[in-house]
Design a protein around this motif. Sequence first.
Motif, mmCIF file in Angstrom:
data_model
loop_
_atom_site.group_PDB
_atom_site.id
_atom_site.type_symbol
_atom_site.label_atom_id
_atom_site.label_comp_id
_atom_site.label_asym_id
_atom_site.label_seq_id
_atom_site.Cartn_x
_atom_site.Cartn_y
_atom_site.Cartn_z
ATOM 1 N N UNK A 58 -12.509 6.627 3.367
ATOM 2 C CA UNK A 58 -11.993 5.570 2.514
ATOM 3 C C UNK A 58 -11.719 4.325 3.336
ATOM 4 N N UNK A 59 -12.219 3.200 2.848
ATOM 5 C CA UNK A 59 -11.975 1.916 3.514
ATOM 6 C C UNK A 59 -10.994 1.122 2.656
ATOM 7 N N UNK A 60 -9.896 0.706 3.257
ATOM 8 C CA UNK A 60 -8.841 -0.034 2.559
ATOM 9 C C UNK A 60 -8.965 -1.524 2.845
ATOM 10 N N UNK A 61 -8.766 -2.316 1.811
ATOM 11 C CA UNK A 61 -8.779 -3.769 1.956
ATOM 12 C C UNK A 61 -8.114 -4.436 0.773
ATOM 13 N N UNK A 62 -8.238 -5.754 0.707
ATOM 14 C CA UNK A 62 -7.703 -6.567 -0.390
ATOM 15 C C UNK A 62 -6.195 -6.375 -0.546
ATOM 16 N N UNK A 63 -5.523 -6.170 0.610
ATOM 17 C CA UNK A 63 -4.072 -5.972 0.595
ATOM 18 C C UNK A 63 -3.400 -7.335 0.487
ATOM 19 N N UNK A 64 -2.689 -7.531 -0.606
ATOM 20 C CA UNK A 64 -1.986 -8.789 -0.820
ATOM 21 C C UNK A 64 -0.705 -8.520 -1.597
ATOM 22 N N UNK A 65 0.376 -9.155 -1.166
ATOM 23 C CA UNK A 65 1.649 -9.133 -1.885
ATOM 24 C C UNK A 65 2.099 -10.581 -2.027
ATOM 25 N N UNK A 66 2.480 -10.966 -3.240
ATOM 26 C CA UNK A 66 2.966 -12.330 -3.445
ATOM 27 C C UNK A 66 4.140 -12.593 -2.489
ATOM 28 N N UNK A 67 4.207 -13.799 -1.910
ATOM 29 C CA UNK A 67 5.209 -14.093 -0.876
ATOM 30 C C UNK A 67 6.643 -13.711 -1.243
ATOM 31 N N UNK A 68 7.056 -13.955 -2.470
ATOM 32 C CA UNK A 68 8.447 -13.672 -2.840
ATOM 33 C C UNK A 68 8.760 -12.179 -2.926
ATOM 34 N N UNK A 69 7.741 -11.321 -2.849
ATOM 35 C CA UNK A 69 7.947 -9.873 -2.908
ATOM 36 C C UNK A 69 7.693 -9.181 -1.570
ATOM 37 N N UNK A 70 7.364 -9.938 -0.555
ATOM 38 C CA UNK A 70 7.060 -9.338 0.749
ATOM 39 C C UNK A 70 8.324 -8.789 1.404
ATOM 40 N N UNK A 71 8.122 -7.792 2.256
ATOM 41 C CA UNK A 71 9.234 -7.194 2.978
ATOM 42 C C UNK A 71 10.027 -6.192 2.154
ATOM 43 N N UNK A 72 9.498 -5.787 1.022
ATOM 44 C CA UNK A 72 10.206 -4.851 0.148
ATOM 45 C C UNK A 72 9.509 -3.490 0.059
ATOM 46 N N UNK A 73 8.512 -3.266 0.911
ATOM 47 C CA UNK A 73 7.819 -1.980 0.920
ATOM 48 C C UNK A 73 6.741 -1.830 -0.131
ATOM 49 N N UNK A 74 6.350 -2.921 -0.764
ATOM 50 C CA UNK A 74 5.356 -2.836 -1.837
ATOM 51 C C UNK A 74 3.982 -2.495 -1.292
ATOM 52 N N UNK A 75 3.589 -3.103 -0.182
ATOM 53 C CA UNK A 75 2.264 -2.790 0.372
ATOM 54 C C UNK A 75 2.191 -1.320 0.772
ATOM 55 N N UNK A 76 3.296 -0.777 1.254
ATOM 56 C CA UNK A 76 3.337 0.646 1.596
ATOM 57 C C UNK A 76 3.076 1.501 0.357
ATOM 58 N N UNK A 77 3.692 1.122 -0.760
ATOM 59 C CA UNK A 77 3.487 1.864 -2.008
ATOM 60 C C UNK A 77 2.043 1.738 -2.486
ATOM 61 N N UNK A 78 1.453 0.550 -2.339
ATOM 62 C CA UNK A 78 0.052 0.366 -2.719
ATOM 63 C C UNK A 78 -0.824 1.290 -1.875
ATOM 64 N N UNK A 79 -0.588 1.323 -0.569
ATOM 65 C CA UNK A 79 -1.381 2.194 0.308
ATOM 66 C C UNK A 79 -1.180 3.656 -0.066
ATOM 67 N N UNK A 80 0.031 4.040 -0.417
ATOM 68 C CA UNK A 80 0.274 5.425 -0.839
ATOM 69 C C UNK A 80 -0.565 5.770 -2.069
ATOM 70 N N UNK A 81 -0.641 4.851 -3.033
ATOM 71 C CA UNK A 81 -1.459 5.081 -4.243
ATOM 72 C C UNK A 81 -2.939 5.172 -3.878
ATOM 73 N N UNK A 82 -3.388 4.296 -2.973
ATOM 74 C CA UNK A 82 -4.789 4.324 -2.543
ATOM 75 C C UNK A 82 -5.098 5.623 -1.802
ATOM 76 N N UNK A 83 -4.158 6.068 -0.995
ATOM 77 C CA UNK A 83 -4.331 7.323 -0.258
ATOM 78 C C UNK A 83 -4.469 8.500 -1.231
ATOM 79 N N UNK A 84 -3.639 8.535 -2.257
ATOM 80 C CA UNK A 84 -3.723 9.607 -3.252
ATOM 81 C C UNK A 84 -5.082 9.619 -3.944
ATOM 82 N N UNK A 85 -5.584 8.425 -4.282
ATOM 83 C CA UNK A 85 -6.898 8.344 -4.908
ATOM 84 C C UNK A 85 -7.965 8.874 -3.952
ATOM 85 N N UNK A 86 -7.896 8.469 -2.691
ATOM 86 C CA UNK A 86 -8.870 8.920 -1.693
ATOM 87 C C UNK A 86 -8.821 10.440 -1.537
ATOM 88 N N UNK A 87 -7.624 10.983 -1.505
ATOM 89 C CA UNK A 87 -7.488 12.434 -1.395
ATOM 90 C C UNK A 87 -8.075 13.133 -2.623
#
Length: 168
Positions: free
Chosen positions: A101-130
């Motif tokens: 699985x190749x991950x890309x297109x990671x973007x979080x709107x500036x006002x939401x950064x630093x809240x662990x959202x990208x981590x949650x997105x990666x977790x969802x992508x990982x589940x799909x890959x699995x």
Amino acid sequence: MNLSKAIVKQKIDFTMNRINFRPAEINDLPTLYEFEQGIISAERPYDPTLKIEHINYYDIRAMIESNDTEVIVALCNNEIIASGYVKINNAKPYLKFNKYGYIGFMYVKPEYRGKGISRKVIEKLKLWAQSRNLNELRLDVYEDNSKAVSAYEKFGFKKHLVEMRIEI
């Protein structure tokens, strides 16, 4: 934990409880095109080889329509605030696995950064890959983009290969 840290943690927890994730849809394209330009703007300082004029990295419509790619969006109060994708790629014939699985297109709107959202997105992508029987995820990140490198390392990614270049 002091009071200010407790308040910040509470705000983050509250924010995360309001965030939903779903596969991207065609009607999300206008927002996703904006996110793509945000990614390109953020990466321009790290890559002197990018064209100066308007460019695109992705065919987002094709990614959404593909059975081999999952584009995820995060929503807060019905507003798309983050994105990411994982694509099934064929591995080189000399590797231990056939696909990854190749991950890309990671973007979080500036006002939401630093809240662990990208981590949650990666977790969802990982589940799909699995769910597609993949056991390896890869991504590219500019080495000088220390914030992004650090975020990916916190998720468990490790540096593997450094691409080098020289202008001649």
